[in-house]
Design an enzyme around this catalytic site. Structure first.
Site, PDB file in Angstrom:
ATOM      1  N   GLN A   6      66.666  56.984  -0.176  1.00 45.22           N
ATOM      2  CA  GLN A   6      66.464  58.360  -0.608  1.00 45.22           C
ATOM      3  C   GLN A   6      65.790  59.184   0.479  1.00 45.22           C
ATOM      4  O   GLN A   6      64.676  58.869   0.893  1.00 45.22           O
ATOM      5  CB  GLN A   6      65.593  58.375  -1.874  1.00 45.22           C
ATOM      6  N   GLY A   7      66.449  60.227   0.944  1.00 44.87           N
ATOM      7  CA  GLY A   7      65.887  61.106   1.966  1.00 44.87           C
ATOM      8  C   GLY A   7      65.341  62.377   1.349  1.00 44.87           C
ATOM      9  O   GLY A   7      65.961  63.447   1.475  1.00 44.87           O
ATOM     10  N   TYR A   8      64.200  62.279   0.700  1.00 46.37           N
ATOM     11  CA  TYR A   8      63.559  63.439   0.073  1.00 46.37           C
ATOM     12  C   TYR A   8      62.289  63.838   0.824  1.00 46.37           C
ATOM     13  O   TYR A   8      62.212  64.863   1.470  1.00 46.37           O
ATOM     14  CB  TYR A   8      63.231  63.132  -1.383  1.00 46.37           C
TER      15      TYR A   8
ATOM     16  N   GLU B  92      64.960  59.206 -12.671  1.00 48.69           N
ATOM     17  CA  GLU B  92      63.987  58.278 -12.093  1.00 48.69           C
ATOM     18  C   GLU B  92      62.762  58.176 -12.983  1.00 48.69           C
ATOM     19  O   GLU B  92      62.266  57.078 -13.262  1.00 48.69           O
ATOM     20  CB  GLU B  92      63.587  58.749 -10.695  1.00 48.69           C
TER      21      GLU B  92
ATOM     22  N   SER C 212      54.049  63.075  -7.712  1.00 50.38           N
ATOM     23  CA  SER C 212      52.712  62.605  -8.070  1.00 50.38           C
ATOM     24  C   SER C 212      52.393  62.967  -9.525  1.00 50.38           C
ATOM     25  O   SER C 212      52.947  63.917 -10.090  1.00 50.38           O
ATOM     26  CB  SER C 212      51.670  63.214  -7.131  1.00 50.38           C
ATOM     27  N   ASN C 213      51.482  62.206 -10.119  1.00 50.32           N
ATOM     28  CA  ASN C 213      51.139  62.455 -11.523  1.00 50.32           C
ATOM     29  C   ASN C 213      50.511  63.830 -11.713  1.00 50.32           C
ATOM     30  O   ASN C 213      50.644  64.436 -12.787  1.00 50.32           O
ATOM     31  CB  ASN C 213      50.212  61.354 -12.035  1.00 50.32           C
ATOM     32  N   GLU C 214      49.832  64.337 -10.692  1.00 48.17           N
ATOM     33  CA  GLU C 214      49.293  65.688 -10.788  1.00 48.17           C
ATOM     34  C   GLU C 214      50.427  66.702 -10.916  1.00 48.17           C
ATOM     35  O   GLU C 214      50.364  67.644 -11.730  1.00 48.17           O
ATOM     36  CB  GLU C 214      48.431  65.999  -9.561  1.00 48.17           C
TER      37      GLU C 214
END
Length: 387
Positions: A126-128, A244, A372-374
């Site tokens: 994955q290129g993100y 995902e 991230s969860n934030e």
């Protein structure tokens, strides 16, 4: 919310669990139980077993070669799978780019790419993320400039899991810098053998080589590898991340791991209370999964609520790994790199304790990757509270 499964569904669960258990190679199961590193060959060997049963692409519709499970069967499949010491399949092709291709690509692209993903013949990455664009993905700087029948791609991707093993990368790139950031992003498929691609390893805190930096210098990508419309990649990327996050709760694996910890403590142990607390949290997570499952069976989409699964699931998994360290005490301190790599080296202490520290360190990533969860909390706030 429907909390009951039909006898047919429960029979399906038992069939999946028994079939997987009967076909799981003993050496791979032992590595997974001890937390040792699996080689690419290990992963491919196991995924060949899944592909032979048409269970590698378990979430795919039948029209694209998948088993065509409804939401309930998909959930039960994941629960049966997670109850075993079976390595999770590499998700980049199966649950990420695969659904993007069958939902948004043209027929030629579907015919070209989907069979190889489903049959375990192509490894994707994955290129993100980029050095300045992780959770704030709209800030990515990698550019793709049209030159006749090709795009010329220049930029850098980072934290690219298994890039050193990958055949292809699905990549978000900037094709227009004159509009707002999201509107200028496109979704490209890039052959990793293309000249101009350089991969540098990143060693993570647990000593593993799992992630990489990927540099793209004048990489020529055929225009036919553009998925959907130019400038529409942001929407495709968001849809991919919803897939995902919905699978990132890991509730079945957490349930399995908690059962193992429960076996190791006496009823009056100070650790028994903490195990009970985590069991309650996990049960609440499982109820949330069932709630979203009911929504999906009614034709709905989990949408931003999938973020809640990712948040709670990853936090619980981290808490279990931390508790295991506390229970093991000094036995968890000795770490042998050779034992981690399963090269025949003996562990510094008990085999069951040898990978507790590396596993704990590796799982620090869970609350960061996949958004991230934030950021997930902001996604839910904006979508459900109107902030």
């Amino acid at each position: 919310m429907d909390l009951a499964f039909s006898p047919e569904d429960l029979q399906f669960y038992e069939h999946v669990r028994d079939t997987l258990a009967a076909n799981l190679p003993a050496d791979i199961e032992e590595k997974e139980r001890l937390g040792q590193r699996l080689s690419k060959e290990d992963m491919l060997r196991w995924q060949d077993v899944l592909a032979a049963n048409n269970w590698l692409a378990a979430g795919w519709p039948a029209e694209y070669g998948g088993p065509g499970f409804n939401a309930t069967r998909r959930y039960l499949f994941e629960q049966a799978y997670g109850s075993l010491y079976a390595p999770p399949p590499v998700q980049f092709g199966i649950t990420m780019v695969g659904p993007v291709i069958y939902n948004y690509a043209n027929q030629e692209q579907k015919d070209r790419f989907l069979p190889a993903i489903r049959e375990n013949k192509v490894w994707w990455c994955q290129g993100y993320s980029e050095p300045g664009a992780g959770s704030d993905l709209a800030s990515l700087k990698t550019k793709a400039v049209r030159d006749g029948d090709h795009y010329v791609v220049n930029g850098q991707k980072t934290w690219t899991t298994w890039a050193h093993w990958a055949d292809w990368m699905f990549c978000l790139v900037k094709t227009d810098t004159t509009c707002k950031p999201q509107a200028g992003i496109s979704f490209l498929l890039i052959d990793m053998k293309t000249p101009g691609i350089t991969i540098r390893p990143i060693k993570t805190i647990d000593g593993d080589h799992e992630v990489n930096e990927v540099f793209l210098e004048n990489v020529r990508v055929p225009v036919e590898n553009l998925i959907g419309e130019e400038g529409a990649g942001w929407g495709y990327g968001k849809a991919l991340l919803e897939h995902e996050r919905f699978i990132m709760s890991g509730s079945a694996r957490s349930r399995r791991n908690l059962k193992e910890l429960r076996k190791q403590v006496a009823a009056n142990s100070p650790f028994a209370h903490e195990i009970s607390r985590l069991e309650i949290q996990l049960r609440a997570l499982e109820f949330l999964e069932l709630r979203l499952l009911s929504t999906m069976n009614a034709g709905g989409n989990p949408g931003p609520r999938a973020s809640a699964l990712k948040i709670r699931g990853t936090e619980i998994a981290q808490a279990i790994s931390r508790l295991r360290l506390e229970m093991l005490g000094p036995d968890a301190v000795g770490v042998s790199q050779g034992f981690m790599e399963a090269d025949g080296s003996l562990p510094a202490g008990p085999a069951e304790a040898a990978m507790a520290m590396p596993t704990y360190l590796n799982l620090r990533k869970l609350t960061i990757w996949g958004g991230s969860n934030e950021i997930q909390r902001m996604v839910m706030a904006k979508a459900t509270l109107g902030l």
